[in-house]
Design a protein around this motif. Structure first.
Motif, mmCIF file in Angstrom:
data_model
loop_
_atom_site.group_PDB
_atom_site.id
_atom_site.type_symbol
_atom_site.label_atom_id
_atom_site.label_comp_id
_atom_site.label_asym_id
_atom_site.label_seq_id
_atom_site.Cartn_x
_atom_site.Cartn_y
_atom_site.Cartn_z
ATOM 1 N N CYS A 45 6.857 -5.346 6.202
ATOM 2 C CA CYS A 45 7.287 -4.008 6.609
ATOM 3 C C CYS A 45 6.071 -3.104 6.825
ATOM 4 N N LEU A 46 6.091 -2.347 7.923
ATOM 5 C CA LEU A 46 5.027 -1.401 8.246
ATOM 6 C C LEU A 46 5.630 -0.019 8.441
ATOM 7 N N ALA A 47 5.002 1.015 7.898
ATOM 8 C CA ALA A 47 5.479 2.391 8.058
ATOM 9 C C ALA A 47 4.406 3.222 8.757
ATOM 10 N N PHE A 48 4.849 4.078 9.679
ATOM 11 C CA PHE A 48 3.935 4.875 10.493
ATOM 12 C C PHE A 48 4.181 6.369 10.280
ATOM 13 N N ASP A 49 3.132 7.162 10.479
ATOM 14 C CA ASP A 49 3.272 8.619 10.345
ATOM 15 C C ASP A 49 3.643 9.280 11.672
ATOM 16 N N HIS A 50 4.060 8.456 12.640
ATOM 17 C CA HIS A 50 4.460 8.952 13.953
ATOM 18 C C HIS A 50 5.519 8.012 14.529
ATOM 19 N N ALA A 51 6.279 8.510 15.491
ATOM 20 C CA ALA A 51 7.282 7.668 16.146
ATOM 21 C C ALA A 51 6.575 6.604 16.982
ATOM 22 N N ILE A 52 7.162 5.428 17.058
ATOM 23 C CA ILE A 52 6.506 4.313 17.759
ATOM 24 C C ILE A 52 7.321 3.852 18.978
ATOM 25 N N GLU A 53 7.970 4.800 19.634
ATOM 26 C CA GLU A 53 8.759 4.408 20.808
ATOM 27 C C GLU A 53 7.883 3.876 21.937
ATOM 28 N N THR A 112 0.841 -1.199 0.000
ATOM 29 C CA THR A 112 0.000 0.000 0.000
ATOM 30 C C THR A 112 0.879 1.252 0.000
ATOM 31 N N PHE A 113 2.189 1.085 -0.176
ATOM 32 C CA PHE A 113 3.096 2.226 -0.216
ATOM 33 C C PHE A 113 2.821 3.076 -1.453
ATOM 34 N N PRO A 114 3.080 4.399 -1.366
ATOM 35 C CA PRO A 114 2.907 5.259 -2.541
ATOM 36 C C PRO A 114 3.733 4.753 -3.719
ATOM 37 N N ALA A 115 3.215 4.930 -4.924
ATOM 38 C CA ALA A 115 3.874 4.429 -6.124
ATOM 39 C C ALA A 115 5.281 4.992 -6.290
ATOM 40 N N GLU A 116 5.492 6.248 -5.888
ATOM 41 C CA GLU A 116 6.815 6.850 -6.074
ATOM 42 C C GLU A 116 7.870 6.173 -5.198
#
Length: 242
Positions: free
Chosen positions: A138-146, A61-65
């Motif tokens: 792999c998972l990407a977040f729009d915030h830090a996950i500490e 689901t990552f952006p195409a770019e």
């Protein structure tokens, strides 16, 4: 995980997967329930070099770019997230991997592209659910996950493992699930009760090549041993007659 999906609910949803469409819906639910913005799943069965040459995730689901950059720049050969994930039994955090790292040009560009798309942190992990199959999740977040606990990270990994074990085959291209001519020969030999050494002698192959063909055949057939392989091969129409 942070959403409402429990492992028992996930098991029920996975059990209901009958095709690629329903499998994708379940995987998208796992990603959303983890709180991630984007996610992807890649099959590393044929190694890192192959991944760099033909980067095509099973699901993304990552952006195409970002996906295009990763493929064109052959980032798989240098990706520090992926390398850390493949060498760790637990999920690794993006920012922990980046700490003190001096990335090459291609990876510096990847980092910049991730930030430009609002991604601040992520989790990378590997799943090895069947002989011959290695998957990178792999998972990407729009915030830090500490604040994400170790338990929560491992729970996400367990969900990915559960998904791949029971529904991962549905995401594979049909051609990837078909036995090659050489794999068919190997499975036929297995059905006759031949050992790997005997198969190597009969087919004029090295033991390591036979081991690879056996593991690959098991993964494609979704089995764990020789008896199951013979039964599965018969069900899919493979003739086991010498």
């Amino acid at each position: 995980m942070r959403g409402s999906l429990s492992t028992s609910d996930l098991a029920a949803r996975i059990a209901g997967c009958e095709d690629k469409e329903t499998a994708i819906a379940v995987l998208a639910g796992i990603i959303a329930d983890s709180g991630a913005t984007y996610g992807f799943l890649y099959n590393f069965n044929y190694g890192v070099k192959s991944a760099a040459e033909r980067w095509t995730p099973l699901f993304s689901t990552f952006p195409a770019e970002i996906s295009s950059y990763y493929s064109v720049m052959r980032c798989a050969t240098e990706d520090p997230y992926m390398r850390a994930a493949l060498s760790s039994t637990a999920p690794v955090r993006f920012l922990d991997v980046e700490d003190g790292l001096e990335p090459c040009g291609a990876i510096s560009g990847l980092f910049a592209l991730l930030r430009a798309n609002g991604l601040a942190d992520g989790l990378a992990m590997h799943v090895s659910d069947k002989p011959g199959r290695l998957t990178y999740f792999c998972l990407a977040f729009d915030h830090a996950i500490e604040d994400m606990s170790e338990f929560e990270r491992r729970r996400i990994q367990a969900c990915a493992e559960m998904f791949m074990h029971y529904a991962g085959d549905l995401l594979e291209p049909e051609s990837a699930r078909e036995l090659s001519p050489k794999e068919r020969e190997v499975v036929a030999c297995l059905a006759r009760g031949e050992s790997n050494k005997e198969i190597a002698r009969r087919l004029g192959l090295s033991i390591s090549t036979v081991n690879t063909l056996v593991n690959r055949s098991f993964a494609k057939l979704g089995v764990n041993n020789r008896t199951e392989a013979a039964i599965a091969a018969c069900r899919t129409g493979l003739s086991l007659v010498a």
